[in-house]
Design an enzyme around this catalytic site. Structure first.
Site, short mmCIF file in Angstrom:
data_model
loop_
_atom_site.label_atom_id
_atom_site.label_comp_id
_atom_site.label_asym_id
_atom_site.label_seq_id
_atom_site.Cartn_x
_atom_site.Cartn_y
_atom_site.Cartn_z
N GLY A 370 43.72 53.53 42.41
CA GLY A 370 42.38 53.02 42.12
C GLY A 370 41.32 53.92 42.72
O GLY A 370 41.63 54.81 43.50
N PRO A 371 40.08 53.66 42.33
CA PRO A 371 38.98 54.48 42.83
C PRO A 371 38.78 54.32 44.34
O PRO A 371 39.32 53.37 44.93
CB PRO A 371 37.76 53.97 42.07
CG PRO A 371 38.15 52.67 41.49
CD PRO A 371 39.63 52.64 41.39
N PRO A 372 38.03 55.22 44.96
CA PRO A 372 37.83 55.13 46.40
C PRO A 372 37.07 53.87 46.79
O PRO A 372 36.24 53.37 46.02
CB PRO A 372 36.96 56.35 46.73
CG PRO A 372 36.97 57.21 45.53
CD PRO A 372 37.32 56.36 44.37
N VAL A 374 38.08 50.73 47.31
CA VAL A 374 38.41 49.42 46.77
C VAL A 374 39.37 48.65 47.68
O VAL A 374 39.84 47.58 47.34
CB VAL A 374 39.01 49.50 45.35
CG1 VAL A 374 37.96 49.90 44.35
CG2 VAL A 374 40.19 50.45 45.33
N GLY A 375 39.66 49.24 48.84
CA GLY A 375 40.46 48.50 49.81
C GLY A 375 41.93 48.87 49.85
O GLY A 375 42.73 48.12 50.39
N THR A 377 43.41 51.38 51.54
CA THR A 377 43.84 51.64 52.91
C THR A 377 43.83 50.37 53.73
O THR A 377 44.77 50.09 54.48
CB THR A 377 42.89 52.65 53.58
OG1 THR A 377 42.73 53.73 52.69
CG2 THR A 377 43.43 53.13 54.89
N SER A 693 38.02 59.64 24.28
CA SER A 693 37.50 58.29 24.05
C SER A 693 36.00 58.25 23.74
O SER A 693 35.47 57.20 23.39
CB SER A 693 37.83 57.38 25.22
OG SER A 693 37.07 57.77 26.34
N LYS A 736 35.90 50.66 32.35
CA LYS A 736 34.79 51.03 31.48
C LYS A 736 33.86 49.84 31.24
O LYS A 736 32.64 49.96 31.32
CB LYS A 736 35.31 51.57 30.14
CG LYS A 736 35.94 52.95 30.27
CD LYS A 736 36.56 53.35 28.96
CE LYS A 736 37.09 54.75 29.00
NZ LYS A 736 37.78 55.11 27.77
P1 ADP Z 1 40.25 52.96 49.83
O1 ADP Z 1 41.38 53.18 50.76
O2 ADP Z 1 40.61 52.28 48.56
O3 ADP Z 1 39.43 54.16 49.57
P2 ADP Z 1 39.24 51.37 51.99
O4 ADP Z 1 40.45 50.57 52.25
O5 ADP Z 1 38.91 52.47 52.92
O6 ADP Z 1 39.26 51.93 50.52
O7 ADP Z 1 38.01 50.37 51.89
C1 ADP Z 1 36.70 50.68 52.27
C2 ADP Z 1 36.09 49.55 53.00
O8 ADP Z 1 35.88 48.43 52.15
C3 ADP Z 1 36.97 49.02 54.12
O9 ADP Z 1 36.16 48.72 55.21
C4 ADP Z 1 37.59 47.78 53.53
O10 ADP Z 1 37.92 46.85 54.54
C5 ADP Z 1 36.49 47.26 52.64
N1 ADP Z 1 37.03 46.52 51.50
C6 ADP Z 1 37.42 47.00 50.32
N2 ADP Z 1 37.85 46.01 49.50
C7 ADP Z 1 37.74 44.88 50.19
C8 ADP Z 1 38.02 43.50 49.89
N3 ADP Z 1 38.51 43.11 48.70
N4 ADP Z 1 37.77 42.59 50.82
C9 ADP Z 1 37.26 42.94 52.02
N5 ADP Z 1 36.97 44.21 52.37
C10 ADP Z 1 37.20 45.17 51.47
#
Ligand code: ADP
Length: 814
Positions: A370-372, A374-375, A377, A693, A736
């Protein structure tokens, strides 16, 4: 050899000698390994009884002796046969006696030849005759002198060491014979070579020989200098380490805290404590005993110590308790993250299966795509928390070298284990949750293929004995829970992709972002900035304003950063004395973050001719694309700009062919294209764009430009077009559509076959948008163009070139 009566000497001693003595009887003092040249001053130490007696006797009278080189330096009592027969008549300037030794400052006066030895009891006495210098060709000699002085200066610059007084003497005005003697005395040559120079009375020959020797010396100095600068770097580090270690040892010894054996004992202790598998322990002990036998200054000892340190610091048998409580895991995932229902469900299922099947099941590796922001990590961290295991994260972005994964062999200088083993060491347990980030960004080149090494680490069939080149012994990775992340699937090497269980994260819509910010990000950032809800409150409106106007992203990373910026500023206000609770409203947001960065793009636009909104899917999630078309007089060329990839260029050509084939139905003259050039541009040029597309959107924009019928600004579309106008299915619908929603689009045209993909799109988004599912380009034109094609007869207008001149200005397009 010719004996000349006129001597070229300048001191008063010399004059006295010339006037008074040509042949004289003087004490002879043998010298083991040095030459005193005329015209030079030296300080010498004498200890042999005969030399002492000669010095004392001479010092009491004329203070003149002759120094002669021994043929064999080791002889203690040389006789006349053991001496060279040419020496230097010297004056004893000063003498200091101490402890059976004499330190004497002597000045070389002239070359002398021993004619005969005279009998004497306590030292050697001989009749000598002075040898005068011969100077022939003065011009040439002068030139030689100049050259020699220059060479000497150069040698000093290259690092030749000469005491300052001698340097000054050489550099001042000297006669050729003085110069030659002075330089000869500091040449870096053997005593016998110096003796040869002493024996040369022809000054020109002497100068030539000295120049030759000095030139050789210069070459050596230059070479040394080069080698030194190269080796210095290399050795400095090692030498420093050795020195520091030595110093440490000395200090420890002084304090009575350890010794050589202590270190070895300590290492063996550590080996024992590390609870390694038997074969590894044997290997470690072997290395320690190698170290014990090694000279401490051997650079190899540092490498071995390093290696043993690595071996003992790995968690061979340390592990976290592995007891999964699925219910609790689910709760932790929910507590830490908003939404992501499907993802969480999938993870909980995975954990449940893992628990039931245990090690028997060779489960696939999870891959979060997924995109950066989005949680991905933070979900990984939550999994570790839920399982009660350690969490480590290693980024693989940009890795091209296999050794990054598997380590360098120990024969390399500065070798280290690869990132997997480094991660395990950081974790400190052998069963951590190990996140491998950006596996879509690893590449391969001549240094080997990192993905194959990665496969070995991930493969449950073989990772119980993962071999790292540095470690040389296998490490068991079978208890590690690997989780990988990627922004897109396309670039993951296929062999690797096969092993992965893909879990997709799409971006968040505004509403979700609001909830994430309100319930998670604000709390997190408050804590990080030492703020509490007594001191600060962020209004809901302000948060929505912040999301709408300061961020444009699929995730919440930039949102979190902006919140942090606001909190930083508030923290500063409080530190500077603010007493009241700070209420952050929209105005404050603007004050803290500056003018609005993003406006709702679509809402502020007009319905335009030759411009249509396409939908794109990028690594960072979905996005909208403006497609602009301008017509100009020309010869039927198609001009494409805006960093379009090959596939997108082909889409443009296909669009043109479709339009030409359907010119009649579209109300265009059959030869409409002959006198015009069609320019298709997709702005935000720095970002490369590709993919099929956008075909439908491009075709619509060109038709609009040709027919001069404006496109409805609220409509956006995605879909590939065939030459016959059929609309084909595309990917990334969820991203999209979400992006279209974010940008304020109201009507979305999608290929009919993509209807089923709407299931994944959040309900709020579907509620706000109107969808058209189409099969053919004709349907698209009917929806997107603001007027009906058939009703507008453009045939006549097409004849006139002027009619095609329409170019939307860049400001309109933005
Ligand atoms: P990724 O690894 O996808 O690039 P991260 O895990 O670093 O993204 O997420 C960036 C920040 O957004 C983190 O502080 C994360 O806790 C928060 N975050 C992302 N999605 C959620 C969610 N669904 N609920 C709570 N916090 C989220």
């Amino acid at each position: 050899m010719k004996f000349n009566k006129v001597l070229t000497v300048s001191t008063w001693y010399d004059r006295v000698l010339i006037e008074t003595v040509m042949e004289k009887i003087v004490p002879i003092i043998p010298i083991r390994d040095g030459i005193i040249f005329p015209n030079t001053d030296s300080v010498l130490t004498f200890g042999r009884p005969k030399s002492l007696s000669a010095l004392e006797s001479s010092f009491a009278h004329a203070r003149v002796v002759a120094f002669v080189l021994q043929k064999n330096a080791r002889l203690n009592e040389p006789t006349q046969e053991d001496l060279h027969d040419i020496g230097t008549l010297s004056h004893i300037e000063r003498m200091i006696r101490s402890d059976g030794e004499i330190n004497a400052q002597v000045k070389g006066l002239s070359r002398v030849k021993i004619l005969s030895f005279e009998p004497h009891d306590s030292f050697l006495l001989a009749k000598v005759i002075e040898l005068a210098d011969e100077i022939k060709d003065t011009e040439e000699v002068k030139a030689l002198c100049n050259h020699l002085t220059n060479q000497f200066r150069k040698a000093i610059n290259f690092g030749k060491s000469v005491d300052f007084l001698t340097f000054m003497n050489i550099m001042s005005e000297n006669s050729p014979s003085e110069l030659s003697d002075l330089v000869a005395s500091v040449l870096d040559i053997k005593p016998t070579e110096k003796q040869a120079l002493l024996e040369m009375t022809d000054v020109k020959l002497r100068l030539e020989k000295i120049t030759e020797i000095l030139t050789k010396e210069l070459k050596v100095l230059d070479l040394e200098r080069k080698i030194a600068s190269k080796t210095q770097e290399r050795f400095e580090k090692g030498a420093r380490e050795v020195m520091l270690r030595e110093r440490l040892k000395t200090i420890e010894k002084e304090l009575g805290e350890g010794d050589e054996g202590g270190e070895i004992r300590e290492l063996l202790e550590k080996v024992k404590k590390a609870k390694m598998p038997e074969d590894v322990e044997i290997k470690a002990k072997k290395e320690v005993s190698k170290l014990a036998q090694m000279n401490q200054f051997n650079p190899e000892s540092g490498y071995i110590r390093n290696y043993v340190d690595w071996l003992v610091s790995l968690p061979w048998s340390t592990e976290s308790k592995n007891d999964v409580d699925v219910k609790n895991a689910e709760k932790i995932l929910d507590d830490d993250h908003f939404g992501l229902k499907k993802v969480k469900e999938r993870i909980v299922e995975y954990l449940a299966v893992h628990k039931l099947a245990g090690k028997k099941m060779k489960s696939p590796i999870l891959c979060f795509v997924g995109p950066p922001g989005v949680g991905k990590t933070s979900l990984g961290k939550s999994i570790a928390k839920a399982l009660g295991r350690k969490f480590v994260r290693v980024s693989l972005g940009g890795i091209r070298d296999e050794a990054e994964i598997r380590g360098h062999r120990r024969t390399y200088v500065g070798a280290l284990p690869g990132r997997i083993i480094q991660g395990i060491k950081d974790a400190g347990t052998k069963n951590p949750v190990f996140m491998l980030d950006e596996i879509d960004k690893i590449g391969a080149d001549f240094r080997g293929d990192p993905s194959s090494a990665l496969l070995e680490a991930l493969d449950p069939e073989q990772n119980n004995a993962f071999s790292d080149h540095y470690l040389e012994v296998p490490f068991d990775l079978s208890n590690v829970m690997f989780v990988t992340t990627a922004n897109m699937l396309d670039t993951i090497p296929p062999a690797l992709r096969d092993r992965l269980e893909i879990i997709s994260f799409s971006g968040y819509i505004q509403n979700e972002k609001f909830k994430i910010a309100k319930d998670f990000l604000i709390k997190k950032q408050m804590e990080a900035h030492g703020l509490t809800s007594f001191i600060i409150e962020v209004k809901d409106d302000a948060l929505k304003f912040l999301i709408d106007h300061y961020t444009r992203e699929a995730g919440v990373r930039s949102l979190e950063r902006q919140i942090a910026t606001i909190f930083r500023k508030v923290a500063r206000m409080i530190a500077e004395g603010e007493k009241k609770k700070v209420i952050v409203d929209s105005k404050k947001v603007e004050k803290f973050l500056g003018p609005i960065k993003f406006r709702s793009t679509i809402a502020e636009k007009k319905d335009e001719v030759g411009m249509f909104t396409g939908l794109a899917w990028t690594e960072a999630g979905g996005d909208i694309l403006f497609i602009e078309v301008a017509l100009m007089p020309g010869k039927g060329q198609l001009i494409l700009t805006g960093q379009l990839g090959d596939v997108m260029k082909e889409s443009c050509q296909a669009a043109m062919s479709y339009i030409r084939a359907r010119a009649k139905q579209l109300g265009l003259a059959e030869s409409f294209y002959q006198k015009i050039d069609v320019h298709v541009h997709v702005p935000e040029g720095a970002v490369p764009k590709d993919g099929p597309s956008a075909g439908g959107a491009i075709t619509t924009a060109i038709v609009s430009a040709l027919t001069k019928i404006p496109v409805n600004r609220k409509v956006a579309m995605t879909g590939e077009v065939t030459l016959r106008g059929r609309i084909l299915e595309i990917g990334g619908v969820k991203e999209k559509v979400t992006a279209a929603h974010r940008a304020g689009v109201k009507i979305v045209i999608l290929p009919k076959e993509n209807k089923r993909d709407l299931e994944d799109v959040p309900k709020e988004v579907i509620r706000d948008l109107k969808f058209h599912f189409v099969n053919h380009m004709d349907e698209v034109l009917g929806i997107a163009l603001t007027k009906n094609l058939k009703k507008k007869n453009l045939a006549q207008a097409m004849e006139s070139e002027h009619a095609f001149l329409h170019a939307p200005s860049p400001t309109q397009a933005d």
